[in-house]
Structure formats: structure tokens, C-alpha cells
Write a protein that holds these residues in place. Structure first.
Motif, PDB file in Angstrom:
ATOM      1  N   GLY A 289      33.583  37.321  57.854  1.00  0.00           N
ATOM      2  CA  GLY A 289      32.376  37.952  58.516  1.00  0.00           C
ATOM      3  C   GLY A 289      31.798  39.349  58.148  1.00  0.00           C
ATOM      4  O   GLY A 289      30.768  39.603  58.196  1.00  0.00           O
ATOM      5  N   TYR A 290      32.932  40.031  57.462  1.00  0.00           N
ATOM      6  CA  TYR A 290      32.673  41.439  56.959  1.00  0.00           C
ATOM      7  C   TYR A 290      32.767  41.388  55.632  1.00  0.00           C
ATOM      8  O   TYR A 290      31.858  41.624  54.872  1.00  0.00           O
ATOM      9  N   GLU A 291      34.304  41.300  55.124  1.00  0.00           N
ATOM     10  CA  GLU A 291      34.393  41.389  53.899  1.00  0.00           C
ATOM     11  C   GLU A 291      33.661  40.327  52.908  1.00  0.00           C
ATOM     12  O   GLU A 291      33.277  40.439  51.681  1.00  0.00           O
ATOM     13  N   ALA A 292      33.875  39.251  53.701  1.00  0.00           N
ATOM     14  CA  ALA A 292      33.238  37.882  53.115  1.00  0.00           C
ATOM     15  C   ALA A 292      32.795  36.886  54.218  1.00  0.00           C
ATOM     16  O   ALA A 292      33.628  36.826  55.509  1.00  0.00           O
ATOM     17  N   THR A 293      31.730  36.223  54.026  1.00  0.00           N
ATOM     18  CA  THR A 293      31.655  35.235  54.828  1.00  0.00           C
ATOM     19  C   THR A 293      32.409  33.941  55.116  1.00  0.00           C
ATOM     20  O   THR A 293      33.179  33.619  53.977  1.00  0.00           O
ATOM     21  N   ASP A 294      32.290  33.334  56.137  1.00  0.00           N
ATOM     22  CA  ASP A 294      33.102  31.927  56.167  1.00  0.00           C
ATOM     23  C   ASP A 294      32.849  31.005  54.989  1.00  0.00           C
ATOM     24  O   ASP A 294      33.679  30.382  54.199  1.00  0.00           O
ATOM     25  N   ALA A 295      31.506  30.925  54.765  1.00  0.00           N
ATOM     26  CA  ALA A 295      30.927  29.881  53.734  1.00  0.00           C
ATOM     27  C   ALA A 295      31.700  30.298  52.160  1.00  0.00           C
ATOM     28  O   ALA A 295      31.913  29.078  51.571  1.00  0.00           O
ATOM     29  N   VAL A 296      31.948  31.630  52.060  1.00  0.00           N
ATOM     30  CA  VAL A 296      32.372  31.890  50.655  1.00  0.00           C
ATOM     31  C   VAL A 296      33.889  31.742  50.798  1.00  0.00           C
ATOM     32  O   VAL A 296      34.534  31.091  50.051  1.00  0.00           O
ATOM     33  N   MET A 297      34.506  32.095  52.013  1.00  0.00           N
ATOM     34  CA  MET A 297      36.042  31.939  52.014  1.00  0.00           C
ATOM     35  C   MET A 297      36.598  30.606  51.926  1.00  0.00           C
ATOM     36  O   MET A 297      37.625  30.291  51.375  1.00  0.00           O
ATOM     37  N   ASP A 298      35.649  29.687  52.622  1.00  0.00           N
ATOM     38  CA  ASP A 298      35.944  28.338  52.683  1.00  0.00           C
ATOM     39  C   ASP A 298      35.348  27.429  51.760  1.00  0.00           C
ATOM     40  O   ASP A 298      35.321  26.105  51.955  1.00  0.00           O
ATOM     41  N   GLY A 299      34.727  27.978  50.799  1.00  0.00           N
ATOM     42  CA  GLY A 299      33.754  27.327  50.006  1.00  0.00           C
ATOM     43  C   GLY A 299      34.414  26.887  48.733  1.00  0.00           C
ATOM     44  O   GLY A 299      35.689  27.307  48.489  1.00  0.00           O
ATOM     45  N   PRO A 300      33.685  26.194  47.860  1.00  0.00           N
ATOM     46  CA  PRO A 300      34.340  25.543  46.588  1.00  0.00           C
ATOM     47  C   PRO A 300      34.635  26.459  45.648  1.00  0.00           C
ATOM     48  O   PRO A 300      35.732  25.947  44.656  1.00  0.00           O
ATOM     49  N   GLN A 301      34.328  27.687  45.679  1.00  0.00           N
ATOM     50  CA  GLN A 301      34.677  28.716  44.461  1.00  0.00           C
ATOM     51  C   GLN A 301      36.025  29.377  44.968  1.00  0.00           C
ATOM     52  O   GLN A 301      36.679  30.315  44.266  1.00  0.00           O
ATOM     53  N   SER A 302      36.325  29.350  46.271  1.00  0.00           N
ATOM     54  CA  SER A 302      37.333  30.191  46.893  1.00  0.00           C
ATOM     55  C   SER A 302      38.843  29.764  46.354  1.00  0.00           C
ATOM     56  O   SER A 302      39.088  28.415  46.375  1.00  0.00           O
ATOM     57  N   VAL A 303      39.795  30.594  46.065  1.00  0.00           N
ATOM     58  CA  VAL A 303      41.082  30.282  45.553  1.00  0.00           C
ATOM     59  C   VAL A 303      42.056  31.130  46.395  1.00  0.00           C
ATOM     60  O   VAL A 303      42.984  31.157  45.979  1.00  0.00           O
ATOM     61  N   ILE A 304      41.664  31.385  47.580  1.00  0.00           N
ATOM     62  CA  ILE A 304      42.402  32.327  48.386  1.00  0.00           C
ATOM     63  C   ILE A 304      43.702  31.467  48.803  1.00  0.00           C
ATOM     64  O   ILE A 304      44.911  32.477  48.996  1.00  0.00           O
ATOM     65  N   TYR A 305      43.940  30.080  49.090  1.00  0.00           N
ATOM     66  CA  TYR A 305      45.241  29.676  49.390  1.00  0.00           C
ATOM     67  C   TYR A 305      45.942  29.432  48.082  1.00  0.00           C
ATOM     68  O   TYR A 305      47.084  29.389  48.345  1.00  0.00           O
ATOM     69  N   ASP A 306      45.498  29.222  47.073  1.00  0.00           N
ATOM     70  CA  ASP A 306      46.101  29.126  45.835  1.00  0.00           C
ATOM     71  C   ASP A 306      47.007  30.381  45.682  1.00  0.00           C
ATOM     72  O   ASP A 306      48.125  30.478  45.300  1.00  0.00           O
ATOM     73  N   GLN A 307      45.990  31.425  45.672  1.00  0.00           N
ATOM     74  CA  GLN A 307      46.816  32.775  45.725  1.00  0.00           C
ATOM     75  C   GLN A 307      48.026  33.306  46.532  1.00  0.00           C
ATOM     76  O   GLN A 307      49.178  33.396  46.050  1.00  0.00           O
ATOM     77  N   ALA A 308      47.785  32.569  47.822  1.00  0.00           N
ATOM     78  CA  ALA A 308      48.657  32.899  48.936  1.00  0.00           C
ATOM     79  C   ALA A 308      50.064  32.001  48.634  1.00  0.00           C
ATOM     80  O   ALA A 308      51.319  32.416  48.727  1.00  0.00           O
ATOM     81  N   GLY A 309      49.897  30.773  48.140  1.00  0.00           N
ATOM     82  CA  GLY A 309      50.876  29.928  47.539  1.00  0.00           C
ATOM     83  C   GLY A 309      51.509  30.249  46.373  1.00  0.00           C
ATOM     84  O   GLY A 309      52.798  30.405  46.355  1.00  0.00           O
ATOM     85  N   ASN A 310      50.739  31.066  45.476  1.00  0.00           N
ATOM     86  CA  ASN A 310      51.451  31.566  44.337  1.00  0.00           C
ATOM     87  C   ASN A 310      52.496  32.796  44.444  1.00  0.00           C
ATOM     88  O   ASN A 310      53.352  33.132  43.740  1.00  0.00           O
ATOM     89  N   ARG A 311      52.104  33.278  45.735  1.00  0.00           N
ATOM     90  CA  ARG A 311      53.096  34.465  46.123  1.00  0.00           C
ATOM     91  C   ARG A 311      54.485  33.782  45.999  1.00  0.00           C
ATOM     92  O   ARG A 311      55.454  34.664  45.299  1.00  0.00           O
TER      93      ARG A 311
END
Ligand code: CP
Length: 338
Positions: free
Chosen positions: A299-321
Motif C-alpha cells: 500500500g506504500y511501496e507498491a499496491t496489492d494490485a501490483v504485488m499480486d498482479g500478473p507482472q509480479s515475480v516476487i515469489y519467484d525471487q523469494a524461491g530463488n533465494r
């Protein structure tokens, strides 16, 4: 695969060549494919090997990805915090590292938060003390200057999402967040890692929320060597134009004197429009990916719509750790197979 990476530390990607980092990413991809297929080809690569993990503050991703990773390679993680060691009674970081080197095969340290919080670059100096004392590889699990293990996962993520890192337009941008005060280690390691690996890098932040000039200089040097662009922008929308990858996140400047003061709060509070919402993301290329190392202030750095949207790869990143760190351990700890 024969490599000569045995015994090598990972304090910053600057101390690795592009070729060495490429080998690591190749091994990370291989280990990821085996994990996805439920194959255990490397279950004994680090059999009998100990990884000491020392955390000065909390962690979800770094701790558990290293812990799961060493376990999957047949080794054992020893998880510690400074208050469980004789550091509490004045034993030095250097001596601690020397002693732990007698028992195991790698030492991973996060020196951030607590007594060293925002005394830049004290966390890095302590990290170098561990490195100086150790006879085994030392991995930087984040200090106030660098977060190389995050960047390894980020490089792996961009390569798998975009097919290559080279010539991608990568934007690492400041984003506003109230209350939290994130270090500069992720943007530092991003500009270093991505320029080294051949991406065109744009660093975006409001005036006054700068990175360490020495790191900026190193990134420029990498970009010159790679023959790519390294650009600094003070306008988020302009920075996002033509981006293949956007990575907006909060940080506070390394500038001493600003820290924790009303003046610092004023600078940040005056930049609340530095948010990645759908409109801002829409200014990047249509197929751009959205990245964040997490945790994020939703809601500040990014909205839920972006973080959970189709362009988001945040969980791929976390997994690749985990996959990138498994590659780091397999290559440097001296196990079987590499
Ligand atoms: N991104 C990252 O380093 O997360 P943790 O603080 O949970 O380890």
C-alpha cells in the motif's frame, strides 16, 4: 562441471567475475530444475558439512532458504544469534570466525539491526572482521552495504523470466514507506550485480535519498566495462519508461546526520508519490516484470494490485533465494560434484 570456486567468500558480487557468477547461476538453475522434478541428485553433495548461520536480526527468507538449502545438499545448519555466543562477553568477531572454522565448512553472517543499526558502514566492517578470521568461506547474509545473496536470486529471476540479463533495462527505484527504515544494501547490490552482468541499469530516487557515492562509482565502472548504460533519475515515472524490469523499494540514505532525525522524516514524507501502483507500472514496457526482495510495506511501496498482479515475480525471487544459495554452497564449500 569443474570449477575453481572452492573456498571463495561471497561478501559482495564485486569480488566475483562475470564468468564466475554465470557459473553459479547455471548451477542454481540446475538445482532448481532438480528440486522442481522431485529429484535428489545432489542429496549428498555436502554430506557431513556444517554451515554456521549467525544472525544479528530477524529473517524469514535468508535464514530458511539457507537452512533448507544446506539440508537438501546433505549438510547441517547451525543457527545462532550473537547473544548465544561469547561475543556477548567480548570475544571478537575475528576470533569467533577462527574458532568456528575448526568445526565446519562455511560461515554465513547477517550483521544488521540491533547495536549496529544505521551506523553505516559499521555492519560491513564487522562482516570483514569475520572474513579476516575465517579459514572457511564467509557468506554475507546482508550487512548495511551489501545483500549479495538477494542479488544472486534476483539475477537468476531476471534471467529465467526474460531469457537473459544482458541488455535488459533494469530499474531499481526508491519507494516511500512510513515508519520502516530499510538499509541501502539491496539497491547497492542491485546496481553492482546488474551492471556487472550486462543490464542497462537505472537508479531512481528523490534528491537526497542517495546511495553511497563509492558504490555508485563502482556501478559506473561495471557499466563502462560491460558497455551498458548506468543512469541516475530523480523522477520515478521517467525512470520506468522503457523498463523491462522494475524493482521499487524503500531505503534510507547512508548520509550520517540525516538518520532518524525530523529532517530525514521530512524528506521521506515529501516523497509519498514514489509508489508503484498500476498506473506507474503501466509506464514501463507492457511485459515488464515487477520485483521486490520482501518484506514490503504493502500500500506504500507498491499496491496489492501490483504485488499480486500478473507482472509480479516476487515469489519467484523469494524461491530463488534457496536455489542460488545452494549453488553458492555447493561450489564453494568443497562438496562432491563441483
Ligand atoms: N529479502 C530478505 O533478505 O528477507 P529476510 O529479511 O526475510 O531474510
Amino acid at each position: 562441471m569443474q570449477t575453481n570456486l572452492r573456498g571463495k567468500d561471497m561478501i559482495t558480487t564485486q569480488e566475483w567475475t562475470k564468468d564466475e557468477l554465470s557459473v553459479l547461476l547455471d548451477v542454481a538453475d540446475q538445482l532448481k530444475a532438480e528440486f522442481a522434478a522431485g529429484r535428489w541428485d545432489h542429496y549428498d553433495t555436502l554430506q557431513g558439512h556444517s554451515l554456521f548461520e549467525l544472525f544479528y536480526n530477524t529473517s524469514t527468507r535468508t535464514r530458511n532458504s539457507f537452512e533448507a538449502g544446506i539440508n537438501q545438499l546433505g549438510g547441517y545448519p547451525h543457527i545462532m544469534s550473537p547473544d548465544q555466543l561469547q561475543l556477548e562477553h567480548g570475544e571478537s568477531a575475528k576470533e569467533t570466525a577462527k574458532v568456528l572454522s575448526q568445526y565446519g565448512h562455511a560461515l554465513a553472517v547477517r550483521v544488521l539491526g540491533g547495536a549496529v543499526d544505521f551506523q553505516y558502514p559499521k555492519g560491513t566492517e564487522i562482516m570483514r572482521d569475520y572474513q579476516a578470521g575465517a579459514d572457511i568461506p564467509v557468506y554475507n547474509m546482508q550487512c548495511d552495504t551489501y545483500h549479495p545473496c538477494q542479488t544472486l536470486a534476483d539475477l537468476q529471476t531476471v534471467r529465467e523470466q526474460k531469457g537473459s540479463i544482458e541488455d535488459q533495462n533494469f530499474v531499481i527505484s526508491y519507494a516511500y514507506a512510513p515508519e520502516v527504515r530499510r538499509p541501502v544494501s539491496v539497491p547497492h547490490s542491485s546496481v553492482l550485480g546488474f551492471t556487472k552482468m550486462g543490464a542497462n541499469v537505472t537508479l531512481a530516487h528523490p534528491e537526497g535519498i542517495d546511495l553511497d557515492p563509492e558504490i555508485v562509482e563502482q556501478a559506473q565502472g561495471n557499466a563502462d566495462k560491460s558497455g551498458v548504460d548506468f543512469t541516475i533519475e530523480h523522477d520515478m515515472e521517467r525512470a520506468f519508461r522503457d523498463a523491462d524490469v522494475v524493482y521499487p523499494k524503500h531505503w534510507v540514505s547512508t548520509k550520517v546526520g540525516e538518520r532518524g532525525t525530523d529532517a530525514e522524516k521530512e524528506i521521506h514524507d515529501g516523497n509519498q508519490h514514489w509508489i508503484c501502483d498500476e498506473e506507474m507500472l503501466g509506464t514501463a514496457k507492457q511485459n515488464a516484470i515487477y520485483m521486490h526482495c520482501l518484506p514490503a510495506k504493502r500500500g506504500y511501496e507498491a499496491t496489492d494490485a501490483v504485488m499480486d498482479g500478473p507482472q509480479s515475480v516476487i515469489y519467484d525471487q523469494a524461491g530463488n533465494r534457496m536455489h542460488a544459495q545452494k549453488a553458492l554452497m555447493a561450489l564453494t564449500m568443497g562438496g562432491r560434484g563441483w
